[in-house]
Design an enzyme around this catalytic site. Structure first.
Site, PDB file in Angstrom:
ATOM      1  N   ASP A  20       0.865  -1.178   0.000  1.00 26.08           N
ATOM      2  CA  ASP A  20       0.000   0.000   0.000  1.00 26.08           C
ATOM      3  C   ASP A  20       0.902   1.227   0.000  1.00 26.08           C
ATOM      4  O   ASP A  20       2.094   1.141   0.292  1.00 26.08           O
ATOM      5  CB  ASP A  20      -0.895  -0.010   1.247  1.00 26.08           C
ATOM      6  CG  ASP A  20      -1.764   1.242   1.334  1.00 26.08           C
ATOM      7  OD1 ASP A  20      -2.341   1.631   0.305  1.00 26.08           O
ATOM      8  OD2 ASP A  20      -1.844   1.853   2.416  1.00 26.08           O
ATOM      9  N   SER A  21       0.298   2.377  -0.283  1.00 25.32           N
ATOM     10  CA  SER A  21       1.036   3.627  -0.227  1.00 25.32           C
ATOM     11  C   SER A  21       1.512   3.935   1.196  1.00 25.32           C
ATOM     12  O   SER A  21       2.422   4.729   1.377  1.00 25.32           O
ATOM     13  CB  SER A  21       0.134   4.755  -0.713  1.00 25.32           C
ATOM     14  OG  SER A  21      -1.064   4.751   0.047  1.00 25.32           O
ATOM     15  N   CYS A  83      -3.776  -0.889  -2.054  1.00 25.05           N
ATOM     16  CA  CYS A  83      -4.094   0.523  -2.272  1.00 25.05           C
ATOM     17  C   CYS A  83      -5.074   0.662  -3.437  1.00 25.05           C
ATOM     18  O   CYS A  83      -4.802   0.180  -4.545  1.00 25.05           O
ATOM     19  CB  CYS A  83      -2.791   1.251  -2.599  1.00 25.05           C
ATOM     20  SG  CYS A  83      -2.969   2.989  -2.942  1.00 25.05           S
ATOM     21  N   GLU A 162      -6.174   9.464   9.616  1.00 23.15           N
ATOM     22  CA  GLU A 162      -4.808   9.360  10.148  1.00 23.15           C
ATOM     23  C   GLU A 162      -4.650  10.185  11.417  1.00 23.15           C
ATOM     24  O   GLU A 162      -3.837   9.882  12.278  1.00 23.15           O
ATOM     25  CB  GLU A 162      -3.797   9.777   9.081  1.00 23.15           C
ATOM     26  CG  GLU A 162      -3.859   8.832   7.899  1.00 23.15           C
ATOM     27  CD  GLU A 162      -2.559   8.656   7.142  1.00 23.15           C
ATOM     28  OE1 GLU A 162      -1.642   9.468   7.316  1.00 23.15           O
ATOM     29  OE2 GLU A 162      -2.482   7.681   6.352  1.00 23.15           O
ATOM     30  N   CYS A 194     -11.305   3.091  -0.664  1.00 20.58           N
ATOM     31  CA  CYS A 194     -10.009   3.588  -0.174  1.00 20.58           C
ATOM     32  C   CYS A 194      -9.645   2.791   1.075  1.00 20.58           C
ATOM     33  O   CYS A 194     -10.532   2.454   1.867  1.00 20.58           O
ATOM     34  CB  CYS A 194     -10.114   5.072   0.144  1.00 20.58           C
ATOM     35  SG  CYS A 194      -8.654   5.759   0.947  1.00 20.58           S
ATOM     36  N   HIS A 196      -8.481   3.554   3.832  1.00 23.80           N
ATOM     37  CA  HIS A 196      -8.757   4.155   5.141  1.00 23.80           C
ATOM     38  C   HIS A 196     -10.230   4.121   5.540  1.00 23.80           C
ATOM     39  O   HIS A 196     -10.564   4.273   6.706  1.00 23.80           O
ATOM     40  CB  HIS A 196      -8.309   5.616   5.152  1.00 23.80           C
ATOM     41  CG  HIS A 196      -6.828   5.795   5.157  1.00 23.80           C
ATOM     42  ND1 HIS A 196      -6.009   5.224   4.203  1.00 23.80           N
ATOM     43  CD2 HIS A 196      -6.006   6.461   6.009  1.00 23.80           C
ATOM     44  CE1 HIS A 196      -4.745   5.558   4.470  1.00 23.80           C
ATOM     45  NE2 HIS A 196      -4.732   6.300   5.553  1.00 23.80           N
TER      46      HIS A 196
HETATM   47  N1  DGL Z   1      -4.058   3.856   0.051  1.00 19.96           N
HETATM   48  C1  DGL Z   1      -4.730   4.945  -0.635  1.00 19.96           C
HETATM   49  C2  DGL Z   1      -5.971   4.368  -1.349  1.00 19.96           C
HETATM   50  O1  DGL Z   1      -6.520   3.355  -0.970  1.00 19.96           O
HETATM   51  C3  DGL Z   1      -5.121   6.046   0.309  1.00 19.96           C
HETATM   52  C4  DGL Z   1      -3.948   6.838   0.831  1.00 19.96           C
HETATM   53  C5  DGL Z   1      -3.196   7.524  -0.289  1.00 19.96           C
HETATM   54  O2  DGL Z   1      -3.715   8.486  -0.881  1.00 19.96           O
HETATM   55  O3  DGL Z   1      -2.108   7.082  -0.576  1.00 19.96           O
HETATM   56  O4  DGL Z   1      -6.395   4.942  -2.319  1.00 19.96           O
END
Ligand code: DGL
Length: 281
Positions: A20-21, A83, A162, A194, A196
């Site tokens: 993931d990012s 992600c 976050e 997403c 989160h």
């Molecule tokens: N992991 C990203 C997503 O699911 C969210 C956080 C980011 O913008 O990197 O799109």
């Protein structure tokens, strides 16, 4: 005397790689660990370069390639792009570039939404980059062109989660703003597109009301990966022990440790910090 035979690990015994990012992808790890408790998981959070959701497609694809190459070096049998943004922009490129099974979160989420919607009006909330990709609407509408998809970019939600502002009046107000156009369109299903957003399920449910069903793309992805690995005969099987979760990050580990437990739902192992060498498609 013949030389001892090298001990070969069956491919199915190798870990599953997930990237993931940043830290949000641990919501996907949580669901995969729940669906496949005996699998070993290797997680990479690209915490040095998060967020991906506001970056350009070319950058997201380049980062996703470097993330995948790292997981391959850890000897994984398959890769899950946790992600949504990276799934939306980079999945096809990764599948072309790397010779192992690679799964994203978009198709599982789209399929779950199609299965749940009764009025064929589906809402999607995601990062600006995911919405710009049109990956969810395209994936849904190629399967059923009668469905209407309404997508809403929600750039403020990642920082709010976050910050830990899940039960906060500010988050409620922001959700009301973002969800209003989708509710006006009378969507009966809402994809949380997403990493989160699963943490925001209860406030989203309160704002959206009881007539809107939520699709957790992390949970849909876990079932999808389980079924796909089973078909490929790549499941580790019933080991006597529980699977391990080995985390790696690209930035310092302190921030990871404080936030990881919230996304994972239980204490995370201490991560190792790594550098990703440049690589492009
Ligand atoms: N992991 C990203 C997503 O699911 C969210 C956080 C980011 O913008 O990197 O799109």
């Amino acid at each position: 005397v013949s030389a001892p035979k090298p001990v070969q690990t069956a491919r199915s015994e190798l870990p599953i790689g997930i990237f993931d990012s940043g830290i949000g992808g641990l919501t996907v790890v949580r669901q995969i660990h729940k669906a496949l408790p005996h699998e070993d998981l290797v997680y990479l959070g690209d915490t040095a370069r998060v967020p991906y959701g506001t970056k350009s497609p070319a950058t997201v694809i380049r980062f996703a390639c470097e993330d995948t190459a790292f997981l391959l070096r850890q000897g994984v049998k398959a890769v899950v792009v946790a992600c949504n943004t990276a799934s939306a922009w980079a999945l096809a490129a990764l599948q072309r570039e790397f010779a192992l099974p690679i799964f994203g979160v978009i198709e599982p989420g789209a399929r779950a939404a199609l299965a749940q919607s009764r009025n064929r009006r589906i809402g999607v909330i995601a990062t600006p980059a995911t919405v710009r990709s049109r990956a969810y609407p395209e994936c849904i509408r190629t399967r059923d062109p009668r469905v209407r998809v309404f997508a809403q970019a929600c750039p403020l939600l990642v920082p709010l989660v976050e910050e830990g502002w899940v039960r906060h009046s500010v988050t409620q107000a922001v959700l009301r703003e973002y969800l209003a156009p989708l509710l006006r369109q009378r969507v009966d299903t809402l994809v949380l597109g997403c990493t989160h957003y699963p943490l925001l399920k209860s406030p989203i449910r309160e704002v959206a009301g009881p007539h809107v069903q939520l699709v957790d793309s992390a949970a849909s992805c876990a079932t999808y990966v389980r079924d796909a690995l089973q078909k490929l005969d790549l499941l580790a099987g019933d080991r006597p022990r529980r699977g391990t979760i080995r985390p790696y990050v690209t930035d310092e580990i302190d921030r990871f440790q404080t936030m990881a437990n919230r996304f994972l739902g239980f204490p995370a192992e201490r991560p190792r910090q790594v550098e990703l060498p440049p690589r492009s498609v």
